[in-house]
Design an enzyme around this catalytic site. Structure first.
Site, PDB file in Angstrom:
ATOM      1  N   ASN A   1       0.821  -1.206   0.000  1.00  0.00           N
ATOM      2  CA  ASN A   1       0.000   0.000   0.000  1.00  0.00           C
ATOM      3  C   ASN A   1       0.864   1.269   0.000  1.00  0.00           C
ATOM      4  O   ASN A   1       1.659   1.489   0.904  1.00  0.00           O
ATOM      5  CB  ASN A   1      -0.900  -0.018   1.243  1.00  0.00           C
ATOM      6  CG  ASN A   1      -2.071   0.939   1.117  1.00  0.00           C
ATOM      7  OD1 ASN A   1      -2.090   1.820   0.265  1.00  0.00           O
ATOM      8  ND2 ASN A   1      -3.049   0.768   1.983  1.00  0.00           N
TER       9      ASN A   1
ATOM     10  N   HIS B   1     -15.193  -5.219  12.128  1.00  0.00           N
ATOM     11  CA  HIS B   1     -14.834  -3.893  12.618  1.00  0.00           C
ATOM     12  C   HIS B   1     -16.092  -3.090  12.945  1.00  0.00           C
ATOM     13  O   HIS B   1     -17.025  -3.032  12.146  1.00  0.00           O
ATOM     14  CB  HIS B   1     -14.046  -3.118  11.562  1.00  0.00           C
ATOM     15  CG  HIS B   1     -12.665  -3.636  11.328  1.00  0.00           C
ATOM     16  ND1 HIS B   1     -11.738  -2.949  10.582  1.00  0.00           N
ATOM     17  CD2 HIS B   1     -12.047  -4.754  11.752  1.00  0.00           C
ATOM     18  CE1 HIS B   1     -10.607  -3.632  10.547  1.00  0.00           C
ATOM     19  NE2 HIS B   1     -10.782  -4.746  11.245  1.00  0.00           N
TER      20      HIS B   1
ATOM     21  N   ARG C   1     -13.935  -5.818  16.586  1.00  0.00           N
ATOM     22  CA  ARG C   1     -12.927  -4.814  16.958  1.00  0.00           C
ATOM     23  C   ARG C   1     -13.601  -3.467  17.103  1.00  0.00           C
ATOM     24  O   ARG C   1     -14.308  -3.014  16.196  1.00  0.00           O
ATOM     25  CB  ARG C   1     -11.841  -4.730  15.887  1.00  0.00           C
ATOM     26  CG  ARG C   1     -10.587  -4.025  16.342  1.00  0.00           C
ATOM     27  CD  ARG C   1      -9.628  -3.787  15.197  1.00  0.00           C
ATOM     28  NE  ARG C   1      -9.996  -2.623  14.409  1.00  0.00           N
ATOM     29  CZ  ARG C   1      -9.284  -2.152  13.388  1.00  0.00           C
ATOM     30  NH1 ARG C   1      -8.172  -2.780  13.009  1.00  0.00           N
ATOM     31  NH2 ARG C   1      -9.677  -1.086  12.722  1.00  0.00           N
TER      32      ARG C   1
ATOM     33  N   TYR D   1      -7.782   7.055  13.571  1.00  0.00           N
ATOM     34  CA  TYR D   1      -7.576   5.812  12.840  1.00  0.00           C
ATOM     35  C   TYR D   1      -8.790   4.887  12.986  1.00  0.00           C
ATOM     36  O   TYR D   1      -9.325   4.705  14.077  1.00  0.00           O
ATOM     37  CB  TYR D   1      -6.330   5.076  13.360  1.00  0.00           C
ATOM     38  CG  TYR D   1      -6.295   3.645  12.889  1.00  0.00           C
ATOM     39  CD1 TYR D   1      -5.947   3.342  11.578  1.00  0.00           C
ATOM     40  CD2 TYR D   1      -6.678   2.602  13.725  1.00  0.00           C
ATOM     41  CE1 TYR D   1      -5.971   2.046  11.113  1.00  0.00           C
ATOM     42  CE2 TYR D   1      -6.703   1.285  13.275  1.00  0.00           C
ATOM     43  CZ  TYR D   1      -6.343   1.012  11.972  1.00  0.00           C
ATOM     44  OH  TYR D   1      -6.389  -0.279  11.523  1.00  0.00           O
TER      45      TYR D   1
ATOM     46  N   ASP E   1      -7.478  -1.965  18.285  1.00  0.00           N
ATOM     47  CA  ASP E   1      -6.227  -1.694  17.575  1.00  0.00           C
ATOM     48  C   ASP E   1      -5.682  -0.328  17.999  1.00  0.00           C
ATOM     49  O   ASP E   1      -6.296   0.706  17.712  1.00  0.00           O
ATOM     50  CB  ASP E   1      -6.481  -1.719  16.066  1.00  0.00           C
ATOM     51  CG  ASP E   1      -5.199  -1.591  15.258  1.00  0.00           C
ATOM     52  OD1 ASP E   1      -4.112  -1.512  15.862  1.00  0.00           O
ATOM     53  OD2 ASP E   1      -5.286  -1.580  14.015  1.00  0.00           O
TER      54      ASP E   1
ATOM     55  N   HIS F   1      -2.794   0.699  16.912  1.00  0.00           N
ATOM     56  CA  HIS F   1      -2.075   1.081  15.695  1.00  0.00           C
ATOM     57  C   HIS F   1      -0.738   1.749  16.012  1.00  0.00           C
ATOM     58  O   HIS F   1      -0.332   2.715  15.369  1.00  0.00           O
ATOM     59  CB  HIS F   1      -2.931   1.962  14.788  1.00  0.00           C
ATOM     60  CG  HIS F   1      -2.790   1.589  13.335  1.00  0.00           C
ATOM     61  ND1 HIS F   1      -2.094   2.338  12.437  1.00  0.00           N
ATOM     62  CD2 HIS F   1      -3.250   0.512  12.637  1.00  0.00           C
ATOM     63  CE1 HIS F   1      -2.128   1.775  11.243  1.00  0.00           C
ATOM     64  NE2 HIS F   1      -2.829   0.652  11.340  1.00  0.00           N
TER      65      HIS F   1
ATOM     66  N   GLU G   1      -4.253  -5.002  19.847  1.00  0.00           N
ATOM     67  CA  GLU G   1      -3.463  -5.096  18.622  1.00  0.00           C
ATOM     68  C   GLU G   1      -2.497  -3.920  18.473  1.00  0.00           C
ATOM     69  O   GLU G   1      -2.864  -2.771  18.702  1.00  0.00           O
ATOM     70  CB  GLU G   1      -4.433  -5.127  17.426  1.00  0.00           C
ATOM     71  CG  GLU G   1      -3.792  -5.178  16.075  1.00  0.00           C
ATOM     72  CD  GLU G   1      -4.814  -5.118  14.948  1.00  0.00           C
ATOM     73  OE1 GLU G   1      -4.440  -4.716  13.832  1.00  0.00           O
ATOM     74  OE2 GLU G   1      -5.994  -5.461  15.184  1.00  0.00           O
TER      75      GLU G   1
ATOM     76  N   GLU H   1       1.577  -7.119  11.649  1.00  0.00           N
ATOM     77  CA  GLU H   1       1.075  -6.901  10.294  1.00  0.00           C
ATOM     78  C   GLU H   1       2.102  -6.247   9.378  1.00  0.00           C
ATOM     79  O   GLU H   1       1.982  -6.342   8.153  1.00  0.00           O
ATOM     80  CB  GLU H   1      -0.218  -6.086  10.315  1.00  0.00           C
ATOM     81  CG  GLU H   1      -0.086  -4.661  10.785  1.00  0.00           C
ATOM     82  CD  GLU H   1      -1.440  -3.971  10.878  1.00  0.00           C
ATOM     83  OE1 GLU H   1      -1.596  -2.927  10.229  1.00  0.00           O
ATOM     84  OE2 GLU H   1      -2.322  -4.482  11.578  1.00  0.00           O
TER      85      GLU H   1
ATOM     86  N   ARG I   1       0.376 -11.577  13.589  1.00  0.00           N
ATOM     87  CA  ARG I   1      -0.583 -11.059  12.614  1.00  0.00           C
ATOM     88  C   ARG I   1       0.021 -10.817  11.231  1.00  0.00           C
ATOM     89  O   ARG I   1      -0.389  -9.933  10.495  1.00  0.00           O
ATOM     90  CB  ARG I   1      -1.212  -9.767  13.148  1.00  0.00           C
ATOM     91  CG  ARG I   1      -1.940  -9.939  14.468  1.00  0.00           C
ATOM     92  CD  ARG I   1      -2.910  -8.805  14.735  1.00  0.00           C
ATOM     93  NE  ARG I   1      -3.948  -8.764  13.740  1.00  0.00           N
ATOM     94  CZ  ARG I   1      -4.022  -7.869  12.759  1.00  0.00           C
ATOM     95  NH1 ARG I   1      -3.101  -6.918  12.641  1.00  0.00           N
ATOM     96  NH2 ARG I   1      -5.006  -7.910  11.885  1.00  0.00           N
TER      97      ARG I   1
ATOM     98  N   ASP J   1      -6.302  -3.346   1.716  1.00  0.00           N
ATOM     99  CA  ASP J   1      -5.248  -3.215   0.714  1.00  0.00           C
ATOM    100  C   ASP J   1      -4.657  -4.573   0.344  1.00  0.00           C
ATOM    101  O   ASP J   1      -3.715  -4.644  -0.447  1.00  0.00           O
ATOM    102  CB  ASP J   1      -4.145  -2.271   1.198  1.00  0.00           C
ATOM    103  CG  ASP J   1      -3.521  -2.729   2.509  1.00  0.00           C
ATOM    104  OD1 ASP J   1      -4.270  -2.879   3.480  1.00  0.00           O
ATOM    105  OD2 ASP J   1      -2.291  -2.907   2.565  1.00  0.00           O
TER     106      ASP J   1
ATOM    107  N   GLU K   1      -8.925 -11.332  10.671  1.00  0.00           N
ATOM    108  CA  GLU K   1      -9.512 -10.005  10.494  1.00  0.00           C
ATOM    109  C   GLU K   1     -10.313  -9.980   9.196  1.00  0.00           C
ATOM    110  O   GLU K   1      -9.893 -10.521   8.173  1.00  0.00           O
ATOM    111  CB  GLU K   1      -8.407  -8.950  10.447  1.00  0.00           C
ATOM    112  CG  GLU K   1      -8.916  -7.529  10.292  1.00  0.00           C
ATOM    113  CD  GLU K   1      -7.800  -6.501  10.295  1.00  0.00           C
ATOM    114  OE1 GLU K   1      -8.089  -5.327  10.538  1.00  0.00           O
ATOM    115  OE2 GLU K   1      -6.631  -6.886  10.043  1.00  0.00           O
TER     116      GLU K   1
ATOM    117  N   TRP L   1       2.009   6.355  12.665  1.00  0.00           N
ATOM    118  CA  TRP L   1       0.643   6.206  12.170  1.00  0.00           C
ATOM    119  C   TRP L   1       0.263   4.726  12.230  1.00  0.00           C
ATOM    120  O   TRP L   1      -0.817   4.372  12.622  1.00  0.00           O
ATOM    121  CB  TRP L   1       0.483   6.685  10.727  1.00  0.00           C
ATOM    122  CG  TRP L   1      -0.961   6.658  10.340  1.00  0.00           C
ATOM    123  CD1 TRP L   1      -1.922   7.600  10.633  1.00  0.00           C
ATOM    124  CD2 TRP L   1      -1.659   5.616   9.634  1.00  0.00           C
ATOM    125  NE1 TRP L   1      -3.143   7.208  10.156  1.00  0.00           N
ATOM    126  CE2 TRP L   1      -3.012   5.987   9.548  1.00  0.00           C
ATOM    127  CE3 TRP L   1      -1.272   4.404   9.102  1.00  0.00           C
ATOM    128  CZ2 TRP L   1      -3.979   5.208   8.915  1.00  0.00           C
ATOM    129  CZ3 TRP L   1      -2.217   3.623   8.474  1.00  0.00           C
ATOM    130  CH2 TRP L   1      -3.545   4.021   8.362  1.00  0.00           C
TER     131      TRP L   1
END
Length: 405
Positions: free
Chosen positions: A37, A122, A147, A159, A212, A214, A238, A264, A285, A318, A341, A405
């Site tokens: 991405n 989500h 989530r 986010y 999450d 993030h 997460e 991830e 993940r 993505d 997920e 981010w």
């Protein structure tokens, strides 16, 4: 059964995907996902200029040897671009092997460990009440794990919360430069415990909850958050903190029993080896597209099983339906699979390009027994959606300091 041709396609049905098609001498073809991405053309060029010329004429059945050739055979190992290129080729070769054998890929990986693949959905809301209403919608659809993400009062964007965008795909858009978002840990801490307090009051223990972060928090902040959320019994927290320094998770683990999930952005087993063998996380993940394909993820999941760590593959939009299918074959055949997920099978445009037989039923994905991965790709339709340059956001603290981010 030698490789005759390899094609690379970049299309944008709402967001960009990099798709690889490996074709053998007898016309059998396999598909792989190479999407990174915001750096899609980098991996497409890597494939076209450096990988494809090396593979023409090689035996398509030599999956492990080709994987090692592309990984060990170059001086510059690892990294998202290299591993996404390897992943796409690897998925395509597994797809070919399944088609030639007349079996779905999961049968080649050892067969089913379960009847279907459990998912978490989500629920992203503009405030706590909106988030909880969306949780109810997920429960009504049959999901048993959700989530929770909510907009943070005082911040213009948060986010996971889409604002006036109707879905993830529209949010991506075609932006000339990366959008920038503000972050405040203090404002975040005021919201999140209240979100989960009200969620448990409303729904009790009828559904698993996840969240999450993030990677917005420092390790000691993550430890504090994990401790605050213990009473709400999350399935996992997460990406609590960045773990480039894997020692960070020793601090978090020492202070909280909230289960931790991470990985991830990881590309190889070496990124997560210490976290796994020191049992600093509970769920790994990694995504097949970003961690070397089916072969790469299989290596990681088998290693994780030794340390009682379950898999919970990344499932962001993505990743194309080809990657999602690869996850389904891995998930259904991996004993230490935990949960997947899920953000849907794509928007209406992508559904015209990627065809598959996967179905959603009672919070689970059921995969059919089509040979290979069970996904097809419409080249003509893909050409109607040309690549559009776009970026993920950049995060800054309220004083302007660049942040995670």
């Amino acid at each position: 059964m030698n490789i005759q041709d390899i094609k690379v396609f970049v299309c944008s049905p709402g967001r960009n995907f990099v798709t690889v098609k490996v074709i053998t001498e007898d016309g059998t073809y396999g598909l792989g996902d190479a999407t990174v991405n915001g750096r899609e053309l980098a991996v497409a060029t890597y494939l076209e200029e450096h990988v494809v010329p090396c593979l023409i004429g090689r035996d398509a059945h030599s999956i492990e040897d080709i994987w090692q050739y592309l990984y060990q055979g170059v001086y510059w190992r690892r990294g998202p671009i290299t591993m996404a290129a390897i992943a796409a080729i690897d998925m395509a070769l597994w797809d070919i092997k399944g088609k030639v054998s007349g079996l779905p890929v999961y049968q080649l990986l050892g067969g089913k460990c379960r009847t279907g693949v459990n998912l978490y959905a989500h629920a992203n809301g503009e405030n706590i009440d909106d988030t909880l209403d969306k949780v109810q919608e997920c429960i009504d659809q049959g999901f048993k794990a959700v989530r929770l993400q909510s907009a943070i009062p005082g911040l213009s964007e948060t986010y996971g919360v889409l604002g006036d965008k109707k879905d993830y795909f529209e949010l991506q858009g075609n932006r000339p430069l990366p959008p920038e978002q503000e972050w405040s840990t203090a404002k975040y801490f005021k919201l999140i415990p209240e979100l989960f307090k009200k969620a448990r009051e409303r729904f009790g223990n009828q559904v698993h909850f996840l969240h999450d972060v993030h990677s917005r928090l420092t390790p000691i902040e993550s430890a504090k958050l994990g401790k605050m959320l213990e009473k709400y019994n999350l399935l996992f927290l997460e990406d609590a903190s960045i773990a480039e320094n894997q020692e960070n998770y020793k601090l978090i683990r020492h202070h909280t029993t909230t289960p931790l999930a991470l990985g991830e952005t990881y590309n190889t087993i070496w990124d997560c080896k210490d976290l796994l063998q020191n049992q600093l996380i509970d769920y790994i993940r990694v995504a097949a597209t970003h961690a070397g394909g089916i072969t790469g993820v299989k290596k990681i999941s088998d290693f994780a099983a030794v340390y009682n760590v379950r898999t919970a593959p990344h499932g962001a939009p993505d990743l194309s339906p080809i990657c999602f299918a690869a996850h389904m074959h891995l998930n259904i055949s991996t004993h230490n699979f935990g949960i997947q997920e899920f953000v849907g099978f794509g928007n209406e445009e992508s559904k015209t390009i990627f065809k598959h037989g996967m179905t959603l039923e009672n919070g689970m994905v059921l995969i059919d027994d089509a040979p290979g991965l069970g996904v097809d790709f419409d080249e003509t339709k893909a050409s109607e959606f040309p690549y559009k340059r776009s970026y993920l956001p950049v995060s800054r603290l309220e004083d302007g300091t660049l942040w995670h981010w």
